[in-house]
Design a protein around this motif. Structure first.
Motif, mmCIF file in Angstrom:
data_model
loop_
_atom_site.group_PDB
_atom_site.id
_atom_site.type_symbol
_atom_site.label_atom_id
_atom_site.label_comp_id
_atom_site.label_asym_id
_atom_site.label_seq_id
_atom_site.Cartn_x
_atom_site.Cartn_y
_atom_site.Cartn_z
ATOM 1 N N ALA A 256 0.830 -1.208 0.000
ATOM 2 C CA ALA A 256 0.000 0.000 0.000
ATOM 3 C C ALA A 256 0.862 1.255 0.000
ATOM 4 O O ALA A 256 0.510 2.260 -0.633
ATOM 5 C CB ALA A 256 -0.924 -0.011 1.213
ATOM 6 N N GLY A 257 1.976 1.205 0.689
ATOM 7 C CA GLY A 257 2.817 2.393 0.760
ATOM 8 C C GLY A 257 3.522 2.732 -0.538
ATOM 9 O O GLY A 257 4.044 3.849 -0.685
ATOM 10 N N ASP A 258 3.532 1.794 -1.495
ATOM 11 C CA ASP A 258 4.230 2.040 -2.762
ATOM 12 C C ASP A 258 3.468 2.966 -3.699
ATOM 13 O O ASP A 258 3.996 3.366 -4.742
ATOM 14 C CB ASP A 258 4.486 0.704 -3.483
ATOM 15 N N TRP A 259 2.217 3.307 -3.368
ATOM 16 C CA TRP A 259 1.416 4.116 -4.291
ATOM 17 C C TRP A 259 2.043 5.489 -4.541
ATOM 18 O O TRP A 259 1.928 6.054 -5.625
ATOM 19 C CB TRP A 259 -0.012 4.265 -3.759
ATOM 20 N N ARG A 260 2.762 6.007 -3.544
ATOM 21 C CA ARG A 260 3.291 7.363 -3.659
ATOM 22 C C ARG A 260 4.346 7.487 -4.756
ATOM 23 O O ARG A 260 4.473 8.533 -5.394
ATOM 24 C CB ARG A 260 3.872 7.807 -2.314
ATOM 25 N N ARG A 261 5.113 6.423 -4.964
ATOM 26 C CA ARG A 261 6.167 6.526 -5.984
ATOM 27 C C ARG A 261 5.599 6.581 -7.397
ATOM 28 O O ARG A 261 6.323 6.906 -8.339
ATOM 29 C CB ARG A 261 7.142 5.365 -5.857
ATOM 30 N N LEU A 262 4.296 6.232 -7.533
ATOM 31 C CA LEU A 262 3.664 6.266 -8.843
ATOM 32 C C LEU A 262 2.931 7.577 -9.113
ATOM 33 O O LEU A 262 2.368 7.768 -10.189
ATOM 34 C CB LEU A 262 2.686 5.101 -8.986
ATOM 35 N N ILE A 263 2.908 8.483 -8.132
ATOM 36 C CA ILE A 263 2.282 9.779 -8.329
ATOM 37 C C ILE A 263 3.308 10.726 -8.949
ATOM 38 O O ILE A 263 4.440 10.839 -8.480
ATOM 39 C CB ILE A 263 1.764 10.344 -6.979
ATOM 40 N N ALA A 264 2.922 11.439 -9.987
ATOM 41 C CA ALA A 264 3.873 12.250 -10.738
ATOM 42 C C ALA A 264 4.433 13.412 -9.926
ATOM 43 O O ALA A 264 5.552 13.855 -10.152
ATOM 44 C CB ALA A 264 3.206 12.786 -12.007
ATOM 45 N N ALA A 265 3.679 13.924 -8.978
ATOM 46 C CA ALA A 265 4.145 15.037 -8.158
ATOM 47 C C ALA A 265 3.783 14.758 -6.707
ATOM 48 O O ALA A 265 2.841 14.014 -6.436
ATOM 49 C CB ALA A 265 3.515 16.348 -8.634
ATOM 50 N N PRO A 266 4.491 15.350 -5.763
ATOM 51 C CA PRO A 266 4.184 15.081 -4.363
ATOM 52 C C PRO A 266 2.768 15.489 -4.018
ATOM 53 O O PRO A 266 2.283 16.514 -4.503
ATOM 54 C CB PRO A 266 5.202 15.947 -3.601
ATOM 55 N N PRO A 267 2.093 14.688 -3.232
ATOM 56 C CA PRO A 267 0.745 15.048 -2.828
ATOM 57 C C PRO A 267 0.764 16.241 -1.877
ATOM 58 O O PRO A 267 1.798 16.577 -1.298
ATOM 59 C CB PRO A 267 0.247 13.791 -2.104
ATOM 60 N N ALA A 268 -0.382 16.869 -1.751
ATOM 61 C CA ALA A 268 -0.496 17.974 -0.800
ATOM 62 C C ALA A 268 -0.239 17.481 0.603
ATOM 63 O O ALA A 268 -0.545 16.335 0.924
ATOM 64 C CB ALA A 268 -1.891 18.584 -0.904
ATOM 65 N N PRO A 269 0.328 18.341 1.447
ATOM 66 C CA PRO A 269 0.594 17.909 2.827
ATOM 67 C C PRO A 269 -0.688 17.489 3.521
ATOM 68 O O PRO A 269 -1.711 18.146 3.411
ATOM 69 C CB PRO A 269 1.193 19.157 3.477
ATOM 70 N N ALA A 270 -0.596 16.368 4.204
ATOM 71 C CA ALA A 270 -1.760 15.873 4.941
ATOM 72 C C ALA A 270 -1.896 16.643 6.241
ATOM 73 O O ALA A 270 -0.934 17.192 6.754
ATOM 74 C CB ALA A 270 -1.598 14.384 5.231
ATOM 75 N N PRO A 271 -3.112 16.712 6.782
ATOM 76 C CA PRO A 271 -3.275 17.351 8.088
ATOM 77 C C PRO A 271 -2.423 16.647 9.129
ATOM 78 O O PRO A 271 -2.157 15.461 9.030
ATOM 79 C CB PRO A 271 -4.774 17.155 8.389
ATOM 80 N N SER A 272 -1.986 17.427 10.110
ATOM 81 C CA SER A 272 -1.161 16.852 11.179
ATOM 82 C C SER A 272 -1.922 15.773 11.906
ATOM 83 O O SER A 272 -3.053 15.966 12.320
ATOM 84 C CB SER A 272 -0.753 17.952 12.156
ATOM 85 N N ARG A 273 -1.286 14.611 12.041
ATOM 86 C CA ARG A 273 -1.955 13.487 12.698
ATOM 87 C C ARG A 273 -0.964 12.820 13.627
ATOM 88 O O ARG A 273 0.209 12.693 13.325
ATOM 89 C CB ARG A 273 -2.434 12.450 11.675
ATOM 90 N N SER A 274 -1.436 12.374 14.766
ATOM 91 C CA SER A 274 -0.569 11.630 15.681
ATOM 92 C C SER A 274 -0.399 10.229 15.151
ATOM 93 O O SER A 274 -1.255 9.697 14.458
ATOM 94 C CB SER A 274 -1.183 11.581 17.086
ATOM 95 N N THR A 275 0.736 9.650 15.423
ATOM 96 C CA THR A 275 0.984 8.268 15.027
ATOM 97 C C THR A 275 1.359 7.482 16.249
ATOM 98 O O THR A 275 1.831 8.009 17.235
ATOM 99 C CB THR A 275 2.122 8.178 13.988
ATOM 100 N N GLY A 276 1.173 6.211 16.169
ATOM 101 C CA GLY A 276 1.513 5.355 17.305
ATOM 102 C C GLY A 276 1.842 3.968 16.818
ATOM 103 O O GLY A 276 1.621 3.629 15.663
#
Length: 852
Positions: A256-276
């Motif tokens: 699932a994480g590989d989808w980003r390398r197939l996007i021609a330009a960086p996506p817009a910044p996502a809203p700040s989210r906590s991770t755990g």
């Protein structure tokens, strides 16, 4: 389905919806003061035992998924599942490209986190995705629906797939979002989720359903034959959608994480989210329930990962009455849990990696307890009577660190390699190198103190904190200067966290207070977790916390601090005489009309005589002292002898009516154990021997001659007793390591005054010899007995049997019953006791203290 008023401690406030998997309600968690969502399963589902069992098993696993983009599963209550309440709307298109890519990134993050833990959703669809008003995406229902039978209905909301592998040929999922292999009824893996991710991204951009049809069969046919309309989406999104929608799963996007390398330009910044992160910890074999019932006394911050509460149902009972220390512990890095087992045969330690289900016994730990980890979590230390050992957590042979003549009460392993040891009554803290050596005193007992115990290293290992007895205050000892400072009054069992927080127990509740770099408290202690089981008389609690914030504890389950003084007859009838708070060591007077009791705790006992007919109590000692529990009556009942193990150690004699102060009749760390039949010999116990001393009882009290060794032993539970005829002595023994050695040890008998002959009798400890000739011992918290027949200097004993099913209160290595001449037993019975096999380990992940 009618609206219920409440489910467990959740108060229902409204109905949110209903579907094939049951009704969903909004509810308030009355314990944690937060809103939750509760899905109540339909009758047709709940009445199927196989479905319910599978549902419960899988819900427990799903509760361990911890990610800000995954709606948390909080617990299972009967036929309902408790979930995070997500405010917001279901995902719906069309959306602007940048918004769609932002949402897609959050969905991919959720899938990647689940896939990394081995969990596949298998029913990813817009109806299972919500977007909060803050723009945070939450993926719901990771495999929560378990319906194997599909009823006709709306194909968009067809039943949700189970996490478990399905029967061959069975089609499960939601038709428009099923991967081709899923539509054919084949086994699926995470690549089915990647297919659904591609479909959802296409639908977010177009606002249309990709695969349509009048019936479910038509939709499935489209899934199998139709190619995606890539021209309908912006060019920038086409490569990732095409990679996700390869009909051959072998050619599909791998992660699932590989989808980003197939996007021609960086996506817009996502809203700040906590991770755990939450370790993939418990499987169905190790968990009985996943619930959120911890009595956490503050609200979890909205930005923090949700608190996850897991309850383990173990395949073995825990030694919650372990006199050496807690029955559960956790490594500093949070990767392993150690257990002290209580089962037939020797007590053993067991260990489990928190990311694996298998619990492994540790060979060579028979009789061990009081387990503690090295600071790097790679080695486990433990205590066996007379020694401290270490063993690699990955397996190996235990090696001796040091021999010790004192009973250990807690150990803290420093980063410099030194181990700090707490001790029993009459001793300070000790220090010993982990590589081996002789323990050396670290602290000094101050005036009025009897024990320093339960050490905890703090402030970068510059300070060691410990409990002082009898004040039950926590002090800090500066390891560089030796300076001592008071940290907390009325506290025990300290733990220090790397962030500079002190945790301690007060009255069964965990408290927290900040410390500065000099171990000075900052502010007032705050309660943070209630109902923690404590071993009150030794100051320990069934609690441990890792440096990463994972808690392991056992809730309180028996009030050992308020035992019931009870007469018990041989046929089981009981007469309760009332609760005697903090009592231990009952010893009946020769006429059984009075009993002497120790009241207090280890290192701080007061001695009282209770009139069993009137209930009146007479205090014999002027202050709480480190009295060696069980006092002894003189044969005429006029005096009581007791031992003191503190600075003024020795055997003392006091009139049994309290008419005069006690006087020391012999010095030394000795404890009186009983008079011979003629009153001319006193049985005495030391740390490593059974002794006898000539005795004379007169008008002024008792005078003693010099004690002589009868037999040497290495058993802290050494409570020798004379037989009624004075010809035999029973005592705790460990010289003959019998295979029958139990959690409580074993005892032997030897003829008196003869020497050399010894007869191992049975497992158990703290023997009492009844006037009828039965030897009675404490084993497993209950009174056991064995009939013994003496012929000359030969002794033959039968099989140990349970004398009563009444569980006694437990105090550390302290007798809790005595036998009367008429065959009755006077016992300190446990109030509200539960079998140790019912004790469960509770794990709290993402445990956050106030202000963190």
């Amino acid at each position: 389905m009618s609206l219920p008023s409440s489910i467990a401690h959740y108060r229902i406030t409204s109905k949110l919806g209903e579907g094939g998997m049951g009704a969903v309600y909004r509810a308030t968690d009355t314990k944690l003061a937060r809103d939750v969502a509760i899905k109540v399963l339909p009758d047709s589902f709940a009445q199927n035992p196989d479905r319910m069992a599978r549902f419960t098993r899988e819900a427990k696993v799903l509760a361990l998924l911890n990610h800000p983009n995954i709606a948390a599963v909080y617990g299972v209550e009967d036929r309902a599942i408790v979930m995070e309440l997500v405010e917001g709307a279901n995902l719906k298109g069309p959306l602007p490209l940048e918004t769609a890519l932002d949402y897609a990134g959050q969905i991919a993050d959720a899938l990647e986190a689940a896939h990394d833990k081995g969990v596949t959703h298998r029913d990813l669809k817009p109806a299972n995705i919500k977007v909060t008003p803050q723009g945070v995406v939450k993926v719901l229902d990771f495999g929560l629906a378990k319906a194997a039978d599909r009823a006709p209905g709306d194909p968009i909301n067809s039943p949700t797939v189970t996490m478990q592998s399905t029967e061959a040929g069975l089609i499960m999922g939601t038709a428009p979002y099923m991967a081709p292999e899923q539509a054919r009824g084949h086994d699926v893996d995470k690549r089915a989720d990647i297919w659904a991710f591609g479909v959802i991204l296409w639908e977010m951009l177009t606002g249309r359903q990709m695969f349509t049809g009048a019936t479910t069969s038509d939709i499935l046919a489209a899934v199998l034959t139709k190619d995606p309309e890539l021209e309908a989406v912006p060019a920038r999104a086409r490569p990732v959608i095409a990679a996700c929608l390869e009909k051959d799963p072998r050619k599909r996007l791998r992660a699932a994480g590989d989808w980003r390398r197939l996007i021609a330009a960086p996506p817009a910044p996502a809203p700040s989210r906590s991770t755990g992160w939450l370790p993939w910890a418990i499987t169905a074999t190790a968990v009985a329930a996943v619930i959120v019932t911890a009595a956490i006394l503050w609200p979890t911050p909205k930005t923090a990962p949700p608190l996850i509460h897991v309850v383990e149902d173990l395949a073995f009972p825990l030694n919650v009455q372990n006199n050496l220390g807690p029955a559960v512990g956790i490594s500093p890095d949070g990767s392993r849990i150690v257990y002290t087992q209580a089962q037939s045969g020797p007590r053993r330690l067991a260990i489990r990696r928190i990311d694996q289900p298998e619990i492994k016994e540790i060979p060579g730990t028979e009789g061990g307890g009081n387990a503690f980890f090295s600071p790097d979590s790679r080695r486990l230390g433990f205590v066996v009577s007379g020694g401290i050992y270490q063993v690699p957590v990955e397996g190996g042979v235990p090696t001796l660190i040091a021999k010790t003549a004192v009973d250990v009460r807690g150990a803290a392993w420093g980063r410099n390699g030194d181990i700090i040891l707490g001790s029993r009554a009459g001793n300070p803290l000790f220090r010993v190198p982990s590589g081996g050596g002789e323990p050396a005193a670290l602290t000094k007992l101050q005036k009025g103190e009897t024990t320093h115990r339960w050490p905890a290293l703090c402030a970068g290992d510059d300070y060691v904190l410990y409990e002082s007895v009898p004040s039950t205050s926590i002090f800090a000892h500066n390891l560089r200067t030796g300076e001592r400072t008071l940290v907390v009054r009325d506290g025990t069992f300290p733990h220090c966290l790397p962030a500079g927080e002190l945790l301690f127990i007060r009255g069964g509740t965990l408290y927290s207070v900040g410390l500065d770099s000099r171990a000075h408290p900052q502010g007032e202690p705050r309660p943070v977790l209630e109902n923690i089981s404590s071993i009150l008389n030794i100051g320990a609690s069934q609690f441990g916390i890792s440096d990463t914030g994972t808690v392991a504890y056992i809730p309180g389950w028996v009030d050992n601090d308020r035992p019931m003084l009870t007469w018990i007859t041989p046929d089981g009838r009981q007469t309760q005489l009332g609760v005697v708070p903090r009592a231990a060591g009952p010893r009946l007077s020769p006429d059984a009309r009075r009993v002497v009791l120790n009241i207090g705790e280890e290192g701080a006992w007061d001695l009282y005589v209770r009139d069993l007919e009137r209930g009146a109590m007479t205090r014999l000692t002027p202050k709480a002292e480190a009295i060696g529990v069980q006092a002894v009556w003189t044969p005429d009942g006029k005096y009581v002898l007791y031992g003191v193990l503190g600075p003024d150690s020795g055997i003392y004699c006091v009139p049994s009516d309290g008419s005069a102060p006690a006087r020391k009749i012999i010095a030394g760390r000795l404890r009186p154990r009983g008079f011979g039949r003629d009153g001319g010999t006193l049985l005495v116990a030391s740390e490593d021997a059974v002794l006898t001393a000539p005795a004379e009882v007169g008008a002024g009290g008792v005078s003693l001659g010099q004690p002589a060794t009868f037999v040497r032993v290495n058993n802290p539970t050494n409570y020798p007793v004379f037989s009624p005829d004075g010809r035999w002595i029973a005592y705790g023994s460990t010289e003959a390591q019998s295979p029958a050695l139990s959690n409580e040890g074993q005892f032997s008998v030897s003829p008196f005054p003869g020497k050399g002959s010894k007869y191992p009798v049975a497992a158990g400890n703290l023997p009492v010899w009844s006037r009828g000739g039965e030897l009675m011992v404490l084993a497993g918290g209950r009174i056991m007995s064995v009939a013994c027949d003496a012929k000359g200097d030969l002794m033959q004993c039968g099989t140990l049997r349970q004398w009563t099913d009444q569980r006694l209160a437990t105090r550390s290595r302290v007798p809790m019953f005595d036998a009367a001449p008429d065959g009755r037993v006077l016992a300190l019975a446990a109030v509200g006791a539960v079998n140790p096999s019912a004790a469960r380990v509770h794990l709290l992940f993402n445990f956050a203290l106030p202000g963190q």
